[in-house]
Design an enzyme around this catalytic site. Structure first.
Site, PDB file in Angstrom:
ATOM      1  N   CYS A   1     -41.005  13.058 -66.537  1.00  0.00           N
ATOM      2  CA  CYS A   1     -42.291  12.348 -66.565  1.00  0.00           C
ATOM      3  C   CYS A   1     -42.129  10.854 -66.315  1.00  0.00           C
ATOM      4  O   CYS A   1     -43.111  10.152 -66.102  1.00  0.00           O
ATOM      5  CB  CYS A   1     -42.995  12.581 -67.898  1.00  0.00           C
ATOM      6  SG  CYS A   1     -43.516  14.287 -68.085  1.00  0.00           S
TER       7      CYS A   1
ATOM      8  N   HIS B   1     -47.736   6.838 -70.306  1.00  0.00           N
ATOM      9  CA  HIS B   1     -47.650   8.209 -69.781  1.00  0.00           C
ATOM     10  C   HIS B   1     -48.566   9.091 -70.623  1.00  0.00           C
ATOM     11  O   HIS B   1     -48.653   8.948 -71.835  1.00  0.00           O
ATOM     12  CB  HIS B   1     -46.208   8.699 -69.855  1.00  0.00           C
ATOM     13  CG  HIS B   1     -46.081  10.158 -69.558  1.00  0.00           C
ATOM     14  ND1 HIS B   1     -46.605  10.718 -68.416  1.00  0.00           N
ATOM     15  CD2 HIS B   1     -45.518  11.173 -70.264  1.00  0.00           C
ATOM     16  CE1 HIS B   1     -46.358  12.016 -68.423  1.00  0.00           C
ATOM     17  NE2 HIS B   1     -45.707  12.324 -69.535  1.00  0.00           N
TER      18      HIS B   1
ATOM     19  N   ASN C   1     -51.328  16.431 -68.435  1.00  0.00           N
ATOM     20  CA  ASN C   1     -50.077  15.747 -68.111  1.00  0.00           C
ATOM     21  C   ASN C   1     -49.705  16.086 -66.664  1.00  0.00           C
ATOM     22  O   ASN C   1     -49.251  17.191 -66.385  1.00  0.00           O
ATOM     23  CB  ASN C   1     -48.992  16.212 -69.089  1.00  0.00           C
ATOM     24  CG  ASN C   1     -47.660  15.528 -68.852  1.00  0.00           C
ATOM     25  OD1 ASN C   1     -47.479  14.834 -67.858  1.00  0.00           O
ATOM     26  ND2 ASN C   1     -46.731  15.735 -69.762  1.00  0.00           N
TER      27      ASN C   1
HETATM   28  O1  UT7 Z   1     -44.417  14.675 -70.773  1.00  0.00           O
HETATM   29  C1  UT7 Z   1     -43.137  15.122 -71.058  1.00  0.00           C
HETATM   30  C2  UT7 Z   1     -42.876  15.097 -72.481  1.00  0.00           C
HETATM   31  N1  UT7 Z   1     -43.624  16.125 -73.162  1.00  0.00           N
HETATM   32  C3  UT7 Z   1     -44.271  15.821 -74.270  1.00  0.00           C
HETATM   33  O2  UT7 Z   1     -44.314  14.686 -74.649  1.00  0.00           O
HETATM   34  C4  UT7 Z   1     -44.886  16.960 -75.061  1.00  0.00           C
HETATM   35  C5  UT7 Z   1     -44.561  16.770 -76.506  1.00  0.00           C
HETATM   36  N2  UT7 Z   1     -44.995  17.860 -77.348  1.00  0.00           N
HETATM   37  C6  UT7 Z   1     -46.298  18.082 -77.648  1.00  0.00           C
HETATM   38  O3  UT7 Z   1     -47.176  17.424 -77.138  1.00  0.00           O
HETATM   39  C7  UT7 Z   1     -46.613  19.098 -78.712  1.00  0.00           C
HETATM   40  O4  UT7 Z   1     -45.410  19.484 -79.336  1.00  0.00           O
HETATM   41  C8  UT7 Z   1     -47.348  20.365 -78.186  1.00  0.00           C
HETATM   42  C9  UT7 Z   1     -48.751  20.001 -77.732  1.00  0.00           C
HETATM   43  C10 UT7 Z   1     -46.566  20.988 -77.046  1.00  0.00           C
HETATM   44  C11 UT7 Z   1     -47.475  21.398 -79.302  1.00  0.00           C
HETATM   45  O5  UT7 Z   1     -48.184  20.820 -80.376  1.00  0.00           O
HETATM   46  P1  UT7 Z   1     -47.546  20.851 -81.842  1.00  0.00           P
HETATM   47  O6  UT7 Z   1     -48.550  20.217 -82.719  1.00  0.00           O
HETATM   48  O7  UT7 Z   1     -46.197  20.246 -81.766  1.00  0.00           O
HETATM   49  O8  UT7 Z   1     -47.486  22.385 -82.143  1.00  0.00           O
HETATM   50  P2  UT7 Z   1     -46.199  23.259 -82.555  1.00  0.00           P
HETATM   51  O9  UT7 Z   1     -45.372  23.543 -81.356  1.00  0.00           O
HETATM   52  O10 UT7 Z   1     -45.526  22.659 -83.747  1.00  0.00           O
HETATM   53  O11 UT7 Z   1     -46.888  24.581 -83.029  1.00  0.00           O
HETATM   54  C12 UT7 Z   1     -47.740  24.614 -84.198  1.00  0.00           C
HETATM   55  C13 UT7 Z   1     -48.423  25.948 -84.235  1.00  0.00           C
HETATM   56  C14 UT7 Z   1     -47.465  27.127 -84.034  1.00  0.00           C
HETATM   57  O12 UT7 Z   1     -47.936  28.205 -84.815  1.00  0.00           O
HETATM   58  P3  UT7 Z   1     -47.254  28.545 -86.231  1.00  0.00           P
HETATM   59  O13 UT7 Z   1     -45.814  28.794 -85.928  1.00  0.00           O
HETATM   60  O14 UT7 Z   1     -47.473  27.314 -87.078  1.00  0.00           O
HETATM   61  O15 UT7 Z   1     -48.010  29.737 -86.691  1.00  0.00           O
HETATM   62  C15 UT7 Z   1     -47.644  27.462 -82.570  1.00  0.00           C
HETATM   63  O16 UT7 Z   1     -47.346  28.815 -82.299  1.00  0.00           O
HETATM   64  O17 UT7 Z   1     -49.367  26.010 -83.176  1.00  0.00           O
HETATM   65  C16 UT7 Z   1     -49.121  27.191 -82.386  1.00  0.00           C
HETATM   66  N3  UT7 Z   1     -49.475  26.897 -81.014  1.00  0.00           N
HETATM   67  C17 UT7 Z   1     -50.723  27.080 -80.553  1.00  0.00           C
HETATM   68  N4  UT7 Z   1     -51.852  27.544 -81.148  1.00  0.00           N
HETATM   69  C18 UT7 Z   1     -52.954  27.587 -80.384  1.00  0.00           C
HETATM   70  C19 UT7 Z   1     -48.703  26.408 -80.018  1.00  0.00           C
HETATM   71  N5  UT7 Z   1     -49.438  26.274 -78.894  1.00  0.00           N
HETATM   72  C20 UT7 Z   1     -50.686  26.694 -79.203  1.00  0.00           C
HETATM   73  C21 UT7 Z   1     -51.884  26.793 -78.467  1.00  0.00           C
HETATM   74  N6  UT7 Z   1     -52.991  27.242 -79.091  1.00  0.00           N
HETATM   75  N7  UT7 Z   1     -51.965  26.428 -77.166  1.00  0.00           N
END
Ligand code: UT7
Length: 331
Positions: free
Chosen positions: A116, A256, A286
């Protein structure tokens, strides 16, 4: 001798027509519009549809608009640098394809891969060419067709990414405007958290890699999120301190656009109110290399000559960094 700086003298962008909303994504994967918007700030993203279309097909209209705005032709261009992780082909470079499509027969170019941070690394690189005095017109592009790497059954990645391209023209300046400073960083130990598992020389594409979906983006979101919050905030604070800039001195932060929460944390660390922060994540998601030039394009009319701008990024690799520039024109 007067110092030559590299100033952005025009900016343009292109986003595809097709809009993939959160509501449509609800029909692909178990998610809700509310979850996506509250966790990322994204409402919709653009997708490049059409057989045989790649990243260059978004770069070309962006560059053609850029040339038109500046009143020059493709023949005036010396160099085109493309920050992308979704090149048209592994080789030749997307830059070559673009030069051919727009008729930039006096230019040479190359692609730059920095996740990115591709546009920011490319902007810092293009700056060096202008500062030598030898190059007069360098185009820096940030563009990605992220939909080409997306598994639309993986809710943790497909909700984030979109397609788009942005381009800036760099020209020499002797008024002290343009790029003043840059701080760029990499930490390859972070590569395991965000990468494409197959398709490179370590693991060439095969039936097995496709069956295992290893040609798609793999992301372990939490560690990337944590490092991005720290990395973007710290490097932005570092470039401010290095250049004796206080919050009040800064007109705009151009972050970004990966996650609204990362952007907010960076702005907080810099002491900037939301009205000084460029934002397009709600519309485009993104777009990887595209986010920052697309922001500049969209906010072009609001920037004024002499404005202090801080550009800040974090991406796969890990790669991150910040650029301090003084805006060079009123539009
Ligand atoms: O640009 C390049 C660099 N990339 C980034 O900067 C991305 C950085 N990461 C993020 O923005 C976030 O980590 C995400 C948006 C990808 C994910 O958000 P999060 O708040 O970190 O969620 P998580 O991965 O910790 O997941 C929390 C929960 C999980 O469920 P459990 O295990 O708590 O039951 C996931 O399975 O949210 C669940 N989950 C979703 N639920 C509904 C993950 N994706 C989704 C979804 N819809 N799309």
């Amino acid at each position: 001798m007067t110092k030559i700086t590299a100033a952005i003298t025009a900016v343009a962008g292109y986003v595809p027509d097709y809009i993939l909303t959160n509501e449509i994504l609800e029909t692909f994967v178990p998610t809700t519009s509310e979850w996506i918007e509250s966790r990322t700030g994204i409402k919709e993203r653009r997708i490049l549809k059409g057989e045989g279309l790649g990243t260059s097909d978004m770069c070309v209209p962006a560059i053609e608009l850029l040339l038109k705005k500046r009143g020059i032709t493709a023949l005036d261009i010396d160099l085109i640098i493309v920050g992308t992780v979704t090149p048209d082909f592994v080789f030749p470079a997307t830059s070559n394809v673009i030069c051919d499509k727009i008729g930039a027969t006096n230019a040479w170019g190359f692609d730059l891969s920095a996740g990115c941070s591709g546009f920011v690394f490319a902007l810092a690189t293009g700056t060096q060419f202008i500062e030598t005095g030898k190059y007069k017109k360098v185009i820096v592009v940030g563009a990605d067709k992220m939909s080409s790497l997306m598994d639309y059954t993986d809710r943790s990645t497909c909700i984030i990414f979109g397609d788009g391209a942005g381009a800036v023209l760099l020209e020499p300046n002797t008024e002290g405007l343009g790029v003043i400073d840059s701080i760029l960083k990499v930490d390859g130990s972070g590569r395991k958290y965000l990468h494409q598992k197959a398709g490179g020389s370590v693991k060439p594409a095969s039936h097995e890699t496709v069956d295992a979906k290893e040609h798609y983006v793999f992301q372990d979101g939490q560690p990337v999120f944590k490092r991005a919050v720290v990395g973007m905030a710290e490097v932005s604070a570092e470039i401010m301190e290095k250049n004796n800039l206080k919050s009040d001195d800064i007109a705009w932060l151009v972050p970004h656009q990966a996650n609204k929460r990362i952007i907010d944390a960076t702005a907080n660390r810099m002491g900037l109110p939301p009205e000084k922060v460029m934002l397009n994540i709600q519309k485009y998601g993104n777009t990887t290399g595209g986010t920052i030039p697309l922001c500049l394009w969209e906010y072009e009319n609001q920037m004024k000559k002499g404005d202090n701008i801080i550009i800040s990024t974090f991406g796969a690799g890990f790669t991150w960094g910040s650029i301090y520039l003084k805006w060079a024109y009123n539009s």
